[in-house]
Design an enzyme around this catalytic site. Structure first.
Site, PDB file in Angstrom:
ATOM      1  N   HIS A 128       0.851  -1.196   0.000  1.00  0.00           N
ATOM      2  CA  HIS A 128       0.000   0.000   0.000  1.00  0.00           C
ATOM      3  C   HIS A 128       0.880   1.237   0.000  1.00  0.00           C
ATOM      4  O   HIS A 128       2.108   1.142   0.086  1.00  0.00           O
ATOM      5  CB  HIS A 128      -0.961   0.002   1.186  1.00  0.00           C
ATOM      6  CG  HIS A 128      -0.300  -0.126   2.530  1.00  0.00           C
ATOM      7  ND1 HIS A 128       0.438   0.881   3.109  1.00  0.00           N
ATOM      8  CD2 HIS A 128      -0.257  -1.166   3.411  1.00  0.00           C
ATOM      9  CE1 HIS A 128       0.892   0.494   4.281  1.00  0.00           C
ATOM     10  NE2 HIS A 128       0.505  -0.757   4.491  1.00  0.00           N
ATOM     11  N   CYS A 163       3.143  -4.729   6.703  1.00  0.00           N
ATOM     12  CA  CYS A 163       2.926  -4.532   5.268  1.00  0.00           C
ATOM     13  C   CYS A 163       4.130  -3.880   4.597  1.00  0.00           C
ATOM     14  O   CYS A 163       5.110  -3.526   5.249  1.00  0.00           O
ATOM     15  CB  CYS A 163       1.680  -3.677   5.043  1.00  0.00           C
ATOM     16  SG  CYS A 163       0.134  -4.573   5.343  1.00  0.00           S
TER      17      CYS A 163
END
Length: 248
Positions: free
Chosen positions: A196, A222
């Site tokens: 992301h 992430c």
């Protein structure tokens, strides 16, 4: 964008080495007068049979002589209770740091070649060691190469995974950050792991890191990307696209 501020600098103070004047001292060893310069040196016990005989104003008679083992307390008197190793605690293990550009709003440029043995065909390749992502087309053409910021806890295993979901907008597992262009490919212990853009703190509305810090593992799990790179990976993938995770 909001949150791309300057990075702090660290100042350091140098200390000049202390000069020592050269002073002549005199000592006697077995009745022989010896002149020497004052400096730090070690006299090995038992050298030429003179162990314990080098005495004077700076050398006590007992210097270098250890008591017999029978007179020592415990197994190792140099290790007190405060030195007993404590239980190992979890800590970040990723320490790779890419020297940031002078401008915190400029990301470093990645030029590393695609790692050998990183799969084939249309895919995404992520190197944990280098903190670099490659977007690869079906004919093995590398479309894009760039630095990212993966997990500072290094909990992502190597292997080949498939994208299983995508979200245009998402919220962090602890609820304090928002992000865009989420592409998930691994089911983590606390939450799913994916790619992301740089997260924005909900409390301040500022990004949680600068562009110049890309290349350094900083996330909770992430893989963070610059917005342009996040959009490119979003458009490069669909559910089922392979993601190959390697260590170089």
């Amino acid at each position: 964008m909001a949150g791309r501020y300057g990075v702090s600098s660290r100042s350091a103070t140098r200390h000049s080495p202390r000069r020592r004047s050269r002073v002549r001292r005199r000592s006697r060893i077995h009745g022989v007068r010896v002149t020497f310069l004052s400096c730090s040196f070690a006299v090995t016990a038992g050298l030429f049979g003179l162990a314990g005989t080098a005495t004077g104003p700076d050398v006590p008679a007992s210097a270098g002589v250890l008591p017999p083992l029978s007179d020592r307390d415990g197994d190792d008197t140099s290790r007190g209770e405060a030195r007993v190793p404590s239980a190992k605690t979890a800590r970040p293990v990723m320490e790779k740091v890419v020297p940031p550009p002078a401008d915190p709003n400029v990301k470093p440029v990645a030029t590393a070649p695609l790692p050998a043995g990183s799969g084939s065909g249309h895919r995404v390749v992520f190197d944990i060691t280098q903190q670099v992502v490659w977007l690869v087309d079906a004919d093995e053409t590398v479309l894009r190469t760039y630095y990212v910021s993966g997990s500072r806890y290094d909990q992502l295993p190597t292997g080949t995974f498939d994208v299983f979901s995508k979200s245009r907008d998402a919220v962090s597992w602890h609820g304090t950050e928002t992000m865009e262009y989420m592409v998930r490919f691994f089911r983590g212990e606390n939450s799913n792991i994916g790619f992301h853009d740089l997260p924005v703190a909900t409390a301040t509305g500022a990004e949680v890191q600068t562009l110049s810090q890309l290349g350094t593992p900083l996330s909770d799990g992430c893989i963070r990307q610059d917005l342009d790179d996040a959009v490119a990976l979003w458009e490069h993938t669909e559910v089922g696209t392979p993601v190959v995770v390697v260590r170089s």
